[in-house]
Design an enzyme around this catalytic site. Structure first.
Site, PDB file in Angstrom:
ATOM      1  N   TYR A  25     -12.929  -3.313  11.377  1.00 18.12           N
ATOM      2  CA  TYR A  25     -11.610  -2.649  11.293  1.00 18.12           C
ATOM      3  C   TYR A  25     -10.839  -2.775  12.605  1.00 18.12           C
ATOM      4  O   TYR A  25      -9.652  -3.110  12.609  1.00 18.12           O
ATOM      5  CB  TYR A  25     -11.844  -1.175  10.933  1.00 18.12           C
ATOM      6  CG  TYR A  25     -10.580  -0.360  10.725  1.00 18.12           C
ATOM      7  CD1 TYR A  25      -9.812  -0.508   9.570  1.00 18.12           C
ATOM      8  CD2 TYR A  25     -10.171   0.586  11.666  1.00 18.12           C
ATOM      9  CE1 TYR A  25      -8.667   0.260   9.368  1.00 18.12           C
ATOM     10  CE2 TYR A  25      -9.030   1.348  11.469  1.00 18.12           C
ATOM     11  CZ  TYR A  25      -8.281   1.184  10.314  1.00 18.12           C
ATOM     12  OH  TYR A  25      -7.145   1.942  10.124  1.00 18.12           O
TER      13      TYR A  25
ATOM     14  N   GLY B 136       0.828  -1.219   0.000  1.00 14.70           N
ATOM     15  CA  GLY B 136       0.000   0.000   0.000  1.00 14.70           C
ATOM     16  C   GLY B 136       0.854   1.257   0.000  1.00 14.70           C
ATOM     17  O   GLY B 136       0.498   2.250   0.625  1.00 14.70           O
TER      18      GLY B 136
ATOM     19  N   ASN C 276       1.535  -2.044   5.491  1.00 15.96           N
ATOM     20  CA  ASN C 276       0.757  -0.808   5.595  1.00 15.96           C
ATOM     21  C   ASN C 276      -0.590  -0.889   4.878  1.00 15.96           C
ATOM     22  O   ASN C 276      -1.514  -0.164   5.236  1.00 15.96           O
ATOM     23  CB  ASN C 276       1.598   0.345   5.015  1.00 15.96           C
ATOM     24  CG  ASN C 276       0.774   1.572   4.731  1.00 15.96           C
ATOM     25  OD1 ASN C 276       0.473   2.349   5.631  1.00 15.96           O
ATOM     26  ND2 ASN C 276       0.368   1.756   3.472  1.00 15.96           N
TER      27      ASN C 276
ATOM     28  N   ARG D  86       0.024   5.494  -2.105  1.00 14.25           N
ATOM     29  CA  ARG D  86      -0.540   6.791  -1.684  1.00 14.25           C
ATOM     30  C   ARG D  86      -0.598   6.845  -0.154  1.00 14.25           C
ATOM     31  O   ARG D  86      -0.240   5.877   0.531  1.00 14.25           O
ATOM     32  CB  ARG D  86      -1.933   7.015  -2.272  1.00 14.25           C
ATOM     33  CG  ARG D  86      -2.947   5.988  -1.871  1.00 14.25           C
ATOM     34  CD  ARG D  86      -4.354   6.388  -2.322  1.00 14.25           C
ATOM     35  NE  ARG D  86      -5.325   5.477  -1.741  1.00 14.25           N
ATOM     36  CZ  ARG D  86      -5.810   4.402  -2.349  1.00 14.25           C
ATOM     37  NH1 ARG D  86      -5.418   4.109  -3.565  1.00 14.25           N
ATOM     38  NH2 ARG D  86      -6.696   3.629  -1.743  1.00 14.25           N
TER      39      ARG D  86
ATOM     40  N   LYS E 163      -7.232  -4.606  13.385  1.00 17.63           N
ATOM     41  CA  LYS E 163      -6.067  -3.860  13.891  1.00 17.63           C
ATOM     42  C   LYS E 163      -5.627  -4.383  15.267  1.00 17.63           C
ATOM     43  O   LYS E 163      -4.437  -4.412  15.564  1.00 17.63           O
ATOM     44  CB  LYS E 163      -6.380  -2.360  13.948  1.00 17.63           C
ATOM     45  CG  LYS E 163      -6.601  -1.726  12.566  1.00 17.63           C
ATOM     46  CD  LYS E 163      -5.360  -1.851  11.702  1.00 17.63           C
ATOM     47  CE  LYS E 163      -5.493  -1.087  10.399  1.00 17.63           C
ATOM     48  NZ  LYS E 163      -4.281  -1.202   9.554  1.00 17.63           N
TER      49      LYS E 163
HETATM   50  P1  NDP Z   1      -5.179   4.949   1.865  1.00 18.39           P
HETATM   51  O1  NDP Z   1      -6.540   4.466   1.579  1.00 18.39           O
HETATM   52  O2  NDP Z   1      -4.826   6.359   1.552  1.00 18.39           O
HETATM   53  O3  NDP Z   1      -4.114   3.989   1.123  1.00 18.39           O
HETATM   54  C1  NDP Z   1      -4.252   2.600   1.230  1.00 18.39           C
HETATM   55  C2  NDP Z   1      -3.148   1.935   0.436  1.00 18.39           C
HETATM   56  O4  NDP Z   1      -3.306   0.507   0.554  1.00 18.39           O
HETATM   57  C3  NDP Z   1      -3.188   2.241  -1.053  1.00 18.39           C
HETATM   58  O5  NDP Z   1      -1.868   2.331  -1.546  1.00 18.39           O
HETATM   59  C4  NDP Z   1      -3.902   1.029  -1.654  1.00 18.39           C
HETATM   60  O6  NDP Z   1      -3.500   0.858  -2.996  1.00 18.39           O
HETATM   61  C5  NDP Z   1      -3.388  -0.087  -0.730  1.00 18.39           C
HETATM   62  N1  NDP Z   1      -4.264  -1.245  -0.647  1.00 18.39           N
HETATM   63  C6  NDP Z   1      -5.556  -1.316  -0.240  1.00 18.39           C
HETATM   64  N2  NDP Z   1      -6.020  -2.567  -0.321  1.00 18.39           N
HETATM   65  C7  NDP Z   1      -4.980  -3.324  -0.767  1.00 18.39           C
HETATM   66  C8  NDP Z   1      -4.810  -4.705  -1.071  1.00 18.39           C
HETATM   67  N3  NDP Z   1      -5.805  -5.585  -0.926  1.00 18.39           N
HETATM   68  N4  NDP Z   1      -3.609  -5.129  -1.534  1.00 18.39           N
HETATM   69  C9  NDP Z   1      -2.587  -4.266  -1.700  1.00 18.39           C
HETATM   70  N5  NDP Z   1      -2.676  -2.954  -1.433  1.00 18.39           N
HETATM   71  C10 NDP Z   1      -3.859  -2.498  -0.988  1.00 18.39           C
HETATM   72  O7  NDP Z   1      -4.923   4.624   3.407  1.00 18.39           O
HETATM   73  P2  NDP Z   1      -4.022   5.358   4.509  1.00 18.39           P
HETATM   74  O8  NDP Z   1      -2.746   5.807   3.924  1.00 18.39           O
HETATM   75  O9  NDP Z   1      -4.857   6.306   5.265  1.00 18.39           O
HETATM   76  O10 NDP Z   1      -3.763   4.118   5.498  1.00 18.39           O
HETATM   77  C11 NDP Z   1      -2.574   3.332   5.461  1.00 18.39           C
HETATM   78  C12 NDP Z   1      -2.579   2.383   6.644  1.00 18.39           C
HETATM   79  O11 NDP Z   1      -2.633   3.151   7.866  1.00 18.39           O
HETATM   80  C13 NDP Z   1      -3.787   1.449   6.690  1.00 18.39           C
HETATM   81  O12 NDP Z   1      -3.395   0.195   7.190  1.00 18.39           O
HETATM   82  C14 NDP Z   1      -4.721   2.132   7.669  1.00 18.39           C
HETATM   83  O13 NDP Z   1      -5.602   1.223   8.284  1.00 18.39           O
HETATM   84  C15 NDP Z   1      -3.716   2.714   8.661  1.00 18.39           C
HETATM   85  N6  NDP Z   1      -4.236   3.810   9.446  1.00 18.39           N
HETATM   86  C16 NDP Z   1      -4.659   4.967   8.857  1.00 18.39           C
HETATM   87  C17 NDP Z   1      -5.133   6.004   9.640  1.00 18.39           C
HETATM   88  C18 NDP Z   1      -5.594   7.298   9.067  1.00 18.39           C
HETATM   89  O14 NDP Z   1      -6.068   8.146   9.856  1.00 18.39           O
HETATM   90  N7  NDP Z   1      -5.480   7.525   7.765  1.00 18.39           N
HETATM   91  C19 NDP Z   1      -5.217   5.886  11.103  1.00 18.39           C
HETATM   92  C20 NDP Z   1      -4.730   4.634  11.615  1.00 18.39           C
HETATM   93  C21 NDP Z   1      -4.259   3.644  10.806  1.00 18.39           C
HETATM   94  P3  NDP Z   1      -4.472   0.160  -4.124  1.00 18.39           P
HETATM   95  O15 NDP Z   1      -5.831   0.776  -3.941  1.00 18.39           O
HETATM   96  O16 NDP Z   1      -3.821   0.445  -5.446  1.00 18.39           O
HETATM   97  O17 NDP Z   1      -4.442  -1.285  -3.800  1.00 18.39           O
END
Ligand code: NDP
Length: 246
Positions: free
Chosen positions: A154, A14, A89, A17, A158
């Site tokens: 979720y 991930g 991530n 972005r 986590k």
């Molecule tokens: P985003 O939605 O901005 O980015 C998620 C990323 O994960 C993307 O690059 C997406 O790429 C990838 N992704 C999603 N599903 C899959 C999959 N099945 N296989 C491979 N890649 C995948 O999320 P955030 O940056 O906000 O979050 C990143 C991490 O931090 C997550 O684990 C989230 O739970 C955690 N988090 C975020 C918080 C927040 O406030 N934003 C707070 C606490 C934790 P693509 O769609 O191309 O697959």
């Protein structure tokens, strides 16, 4: 004292972005060669290019699919000879109240956030064990500690990731593979931009440091845990939330 990851190879799921991209920037900035994984291979490739060091590469991989994870880990090891740092991530949400969570929503969230980390860890850890050096950093969430209304799927994923971190840290410690978790609070990314301005204001009021977190705030914690400055730390949870869950 400066963090130097020159010669290390980092795989970030991930990483195309949000927080994952900030982590990729921080690790590449410290000299690591970075592999970015995402379901959308083109976007992962663009993110890798945007890192601007000419070595980073993007890979299409859905972390919920065992065969794809095995192939992607092998491809990264083939291209760069090793994986030293794994950042689990990739994550997703399907928020709803308990009685409205469908089986599909439950499975998608658990498969992405928890099973995905299990699969990548299982495959990437083998080489780390052989080389007697590795860092695995799992991105969990403060709601995995506190719970949250409307996020039973979720928060379960986590909280599970925290337990996974602790167990695997005990299994791999004797091989100098350190496994830690980072728990972000409320970070400004696409995942959180969907909430209403009113809900956002209420949340900010609950954060002692008075602002939302940025991807770079989380990336700094990951960079530290990946570095030699953290060589006596394993099985820990580092909370990066501006004091939200005290
Ligand atoms: P985003 O939605 O901005 O980015 C998620 C990323 O994960 C993307 O690059 C997406 O790429 C990838 N992704 C999603 N599903 C899959 C999959 N099945 N296989 C491979 N890649 C995948 O999320 P955030 O940056 O906000 O979050 C990143 C991490 O931090 C997550 O684990 C989230 O739970 C955690 N988090 C975020 C918080 C927040 O406030 N934003 C707070 C606490 C934790 P693509 O769609 O191309 O697959």
């Amino acid at each position: 004292m400066k963090i130097d990851l020159t010669g290390k190879v980092a795989l970030i799921t991930g990483g195309s972005r949000g927080i994952g991209f900030s982590i990729a920037q921080a690790l590449a900035g410290a000299g690591a060669t970075v592999a970015v994984l995402g379901r959308d291979g083109a976007k992962a490739g663009e993110a890798a290019q945007a890192l601007g060091d000419g070595r980073a590469r993007g890979y299409a991989c859905d972390v919920t699919q065992a065969a794809q994870v095995e192939r992607a880990v092998a491809a990264v090891e083939e291209a760069f000879d090793r994986i030293d740092v794994l950042v689990n991530n990739a994550g997703t949400t399907r928020d709803n109240l308990l009685f409205r969570i469908s089986e599909d929503d439950w499975n998608t969230v658990l498969d992405t956030n928890l099973k995905g980390a299990f699969l990548t860890t299982k495959h990437a850890a083998r080489g780390m064990i052989k080389r007697r050096w590795g860092r695995i950093i799992n991105i969990t969430s403060v709601v995995g500690i506190s719970g949250n209304k409307g996020q039973a799927n979720y928060t379960a994923s986590k909280a599970g990731l925290i337990g996974f971190t602790k167990s695997v840290s005990k299994e791999l410690a004797s091989r100098n593979v350190l496994v830690n978790a980072v728990a972000p609070g409320f970070i400004d990314t696409e995942l959180t931009r969907a909430i209403t301005p009113e809900a956002r204001d209420t949340l900010i009021k609950a954060i002692p440091l008075g602002r939302l977190g940025q991807g770079q705030d989380v990336a700094a914690a990951v960079l530290f845990l990946a570095s030699d400055f953290a060589s006596y730390i394993t099985g820990q949870l580092l909370v990066v939330d501006g004091g939200m869950v005290l």
